[in-house]
Design an enzyme around this catalytic site. Structure first.
Site, PDB file in Angstrom:
ATOM      1  N   SER A  76       9.067  -3.922 -30.084  1.00 24.37           N
ATOM      2  CA  SER A  76       8.786  -5.028 -29.165  1.00 24.37           C
ATOM      3  C   SER A  76       7.739  -5.954 -29.758  1.00 24.37           C
ATOM      4  CB  SER A  76       8.325  -4.502 -27.806  1.00 24.37           C
ATOM      5  OG  SER A  76       7.133  -3.788 -27.946  1.00 24.37           O
ATOM      6  N   ASP A  77       7.675  -7.130 -29.167  1.00 25.39           N
ATOM      7  CA  ASP A  77       6.657  -8.092 -29.554  1.00 25.39           C
ATOM      8  C   ASP A  77       6.263  -8.897 -28.327  1.00 25.39           C
ATOM      9  OD1 ASP A  77       5.230  -9.257 -32.011  1.00 25.39           O
ATOM     10  OD2 ASP A  77       5.889 -11.024 -30.896  1.00 25.39           O
ATOM     11  N   THR A  78       4.973  -9.156 -28.208  1.00 31.86           N
ATOM     12  CA  THR A  78       4.442  -9.929 -27.083  1.00 31.86           C
ATOM     13  C   THR A  78       3.599 -11.073 -27.624  1.00 31.86           C
ATOM     14  OG1 THR A  78       4.354  -7.966 -25.665  1.00 31.86           O
ATOM     15  CG2 THR A  78       2.979  -9.823 -25.009  1.00 31.86           C
TER      16      THR A  78
END
EC number: 3.6.1.9
Length: 195
Positions: A76-78
């Site tokens: 994931s990436d935020t």
């Protein structure tokens, strides 16, 4: 509920984030953490969730050829998106200070993309939450940075920390997305898909 569904599937969380790992534990998932270092660089032409989609896929691509038939990789990436600018993790103290000054008295978006990868397919889900900060004084920003050191967080803040408690005036969307993983979307995706 998911534990039985995945009793024959090994879930691999490719994240060093203690917050994401805690979310996976709280979802009652058996998983292991595997990390590979990648440079989180994206084409400057990308905007908003195109960036997080790209980076989540990039993180997953580091495992190309490594996954077994019964393994499910989750990356994931935020990022924080403010006035057409991506605010990722700060480079240093001064960068973090500048980010929080920009976020002061503004509404921004927190965007997370989650990539699910098996030996045979790759799929992405994402979520966007709108967050509004009230006016943050330089003194409050300095106190937060000195005491909480949020240098591993997109936008230089953790909503669950002191700055979130004293500074956030409104949130529209998923709280867990702002922490780093839209758990309700991840749960539904895992529940409703076959791997």
């Amino acid at each position: 509920m998911l534990r039985k569904k995945f009793e024959n599937t090994k879930i691999i969380l490719a994240s060093g984030s203690p917050r994401r790992q805690e979310f996976f534990k709280n979802l009652d998932l058996d998983f292991e953490v595997r990390l590979k270092e990648i440079e989180e660089i994206f084409p400057k032409t990308l905007q908003s969730l195109e960036i997080t989609d790209y980076l989540a896929k990039l993180k997953a691509s580091a495992f190309d050829g490594d996954l077994l038939q019964n393994e499910l990789l989750v990356t994931s990436d935020t990022l924080v998106w403010l006035q057409n600018e991506a605010l990722g993790k700060p480079k240093d103290y001064d960068d973090a200070f500048a980010m929080l000054q920009k976020l002061s008295n503004q509404t921004h978006e927190v965007i997370t993309s989650v990539c699910f990868k098996t030996k045979n397919k790759t799929e992405i889900i994402n979520d966007i939450t709108q967050v509004t900060f009230g006016k943050l004084s330089d003194e409050a920003i300095k106190y937060y940075l000195d005491n909480y050191k949020p240098f591993d967080k997109a936008g230089s803040y953790g909503i669950q920390e002191w700055i979130g408690l004293i500074g956030i005036t409104n949130i529209h969307g998923s709280y867990t997305n702002v922490v780093g993983l839209p758990t309700e979307k991840v749960y539904l995706y895992l529940l409703n898909h076959t791997f």
